[in-house]
Design an enzyme around this catalytic site. Structure first.
Site, mmCIF file in Angstrom:
data_model
loop_
_atom_site.group_PDB
_atom_site.id
_atom_site.type_symbol
_atom_site.label_atom_id
_atom_site.label_comp_id
_atom_site.label_asym_id
_atom_site.label_seq_id
_atom_site.Cartn_x
_atom_site.Cartn_y
_atom_site.Cartn_z
ATOM 1 N N CYS A 157 0.813 -1.226 0.000
ATOM 2 C CA CYS A 157 0.000 0.000 0.000
ATOM 3 C C CYS A 157 0.849 1.279 0.000
ATOM 4 O O CYS A 157 0.527 2.241 -0.705
ATOM 5 C CB CYS A 157 -0.989 -0.014 1.159
ATOM 6 S SG CYS A 157 -0.431 -0.900 2.610
ATOM 7 N N HIS A 250 -2.267 6.239 4.240
ATOM 8 C CA HIS A 250 -0.829 6.243 4.505
ATOM 9 C C HIS A 250 -0.257 7.565 3.993
ATOM 10 O O HIS A 250 -0.456 7.949 2.830
ATOM 11 C CB HIS A 250 -0.140 5.075 3.777
ATOM 12 C CG HIS A 250 -0.499 3.715 4.328
ATOM 13 N ND1 HIS A 250 -1.247 3.530 5.460
ATOM 14 C CD2 HIS A 250 -0.174 2.472 3.888
ATOM 15 C CE1 HIS A 250 -1.377 2.228 5.692
ATOM 16 N NE2 HIS A 250 -0.743 1.568 4.758
#
Ligand SMILES: NC(=O)c1ccc[n+]([C@@H]2O[C@H](COP(=O)([O-])OP(=O)(O)OC[C@H]3O[C@@H](n4cnc5c(N)ncnc54)[C@H](OP(=O)(O)O)[C@@H]3O)[C@@H](O)[C@H]2O)c1
Length: 360
Positions: A157, A250
């Site tokens: 990710c 993130h």
């Protein structure tokens, strides 16, 4: 509504392996009303198989999609049981290797989120707008492995978020050195994931195996495809990865050295005008802008920006010069959507649009 590609009249039946987990649930949400794919089967571990999806799934966000998904029986992750020709895998890496190979051997297309096959030379590691042309290695994969199916992977990710932000800069200025430091959301650890007493009011400066994954996958994602091979990019990369008490998204601080040094203005203009691989335009899950640059001094932030482009847009900000390398900036993206299930669905859409699923 995007019309089905080519002369296709019916949606493709698809299954989700690992449907009960954090990424599996995101697949279920994204596929609930998909214009090209019909979610027919839900599979998970032997612990869940045979039970109703609603009983074994701790649904994490909003309402579980209707169409009686909660009452469906969960299948075992076995190609003798799951019949769909296209399977999205949100399996834990401990089991993903064996299970995904079994499905590929049984002639299925496997769109995988697990780390197991990402770095195999004959397995594409794909972000459609960045390196959708790498899908071409599937032909060699079938020859090498003697199977009719295929395994296509999407990246870690954080690597996905960083690669979307860096692709246009690498294409134009050539990255020479890259330093990254991440602040990663708890949903990146799956469910139940990180214990609340470990993460509330805290920062954990360690995520198992995350730094090597981020470092090696960046080079494959930003590599080039020619003569049936992917050549990895060769720049130096160093990553720190940290878990922070954020639900989704993130955030990555990056410092970059280039072959040809851009000014911050040139870098911003390059990212703003980048449209990604032309053949991805019009795919149902592709956002109008895969990459957005904000001028706000204190953005991107997960609270404000994580859902940009339905979770498929990466937002970059704080683009400025650097006294050690050439440029600094911050990127943010949704880990379970762009960084996992949404990325996989977009990979499948690109395959569908190029005729790869015509016989499925
Ligand atoms: N979370 C993210 O942001 C993210 C991003 C990119 C990639 N990934 C990757 O995506 C995959 C799934 O991650 P996650 O965060 O969704 O994990 P998770 O919440 O822990 O879910 C794991 C899933 O795997 C299933 N499973 C576990 N053992 C199994 C077995 N022996 N046989 C069959 N199924 C089994 C579980 O089913 P049961 O419920 O029946 O146990 C569950 O559905 C991992 O490989 C992860 O590294 C995650």
């Amino acid at each position: 509504m995007s019309p089905l590609p080519g002369k296709r009249k019916a949606k493709w039946p698809v299954a989700v392996l690992g449907a009960t987990g954090a990424v599996g649930q995101t697949f279920v949400r994204l596929l609930a009303n998909h214009p090209w794919f019909e979610l027919r089967e839900l599979a998970a571990s032997e612990r869940s198989a045979g039970k109703k999806y609603g009983e074994v799934t701790r649904w994490l966000e909003g309402e579980m999609p209707p169409s009686a998904i909660g009452t469906r029986r969960v299948s075992a992750c076995d190609p003798g049981v799951v019949t769909a020709p296209i399977v999205f895998s949100a399996l834990d890496a401990v089991v993903a290797g064996e299970v995904e190979m079994a499905f590929a051997r049984a002639g299925r297309f496997v769109l995988s989120n697990a780390k197991n096959f990402r770095m195999e030379p004959d397995v594409p590691l794909v972000i459609p707008e960045v390196n959708g042309d790498h899908l071409a290695v599937i032909d060699g994969q079938r020859r090498n492995r003697g199977w009719d199916g295929a395994i296509v992977t999407n990246a870690n990710c954080s690597a996905t978020v960083a690669a979307v932000a860096l692709a246009p800069l690498h294409q134009r200025f050539g990255i020479r050195q890259l330093f990254l430091s991440t602040m990663q959301a708890v949903s990146g650890a799956g469910y139940p994931g990180v214990p609340s007493l470990d993460i509330l009011g805290n920062v954990i400066p360690y995520i198992s195996d995350e730094e090597p994954k981020l470092e090696r996958e960046m080079l494959k994602l930003l590599g080039t495809y020619a003569d049936e091979e992917i050549s990895n990019a060769t720049f130096k990369v160093s990553a720190h990865t940290n878990r922070v008490p954020v639900e989704h998204g993130h955030t990555i601080c990056m410092t970059i050295g280039f072959e040809t040094k851009p000014t911050p203005e040139e870098a911003i203009e390059t990212m703003r005008t980048w449209e990604g691989l032309a053949s991805t335009k019009g795919l149902p899950s592709r956002p109008p802008h895969p990459l957005v640059v904000t001028d706000a001094a204190d953005r991107p932030q997960p609270k404000s920006d994580v859902s940009a482009g339905n979770g498929m847009t990466v937002t970059v900000g704080r683009v400025r010069g650097d006294a050690i390398f050439d440029l600094r900036m911050v990127a943010l993206g949704h880990n379970t959507i762009r960084g996992a299930a949404g990325g996989s669905v977009l990979n499948a859409e690109l395959l569908a649009s190029t005729g790869a699923f015509d016989s499925a």
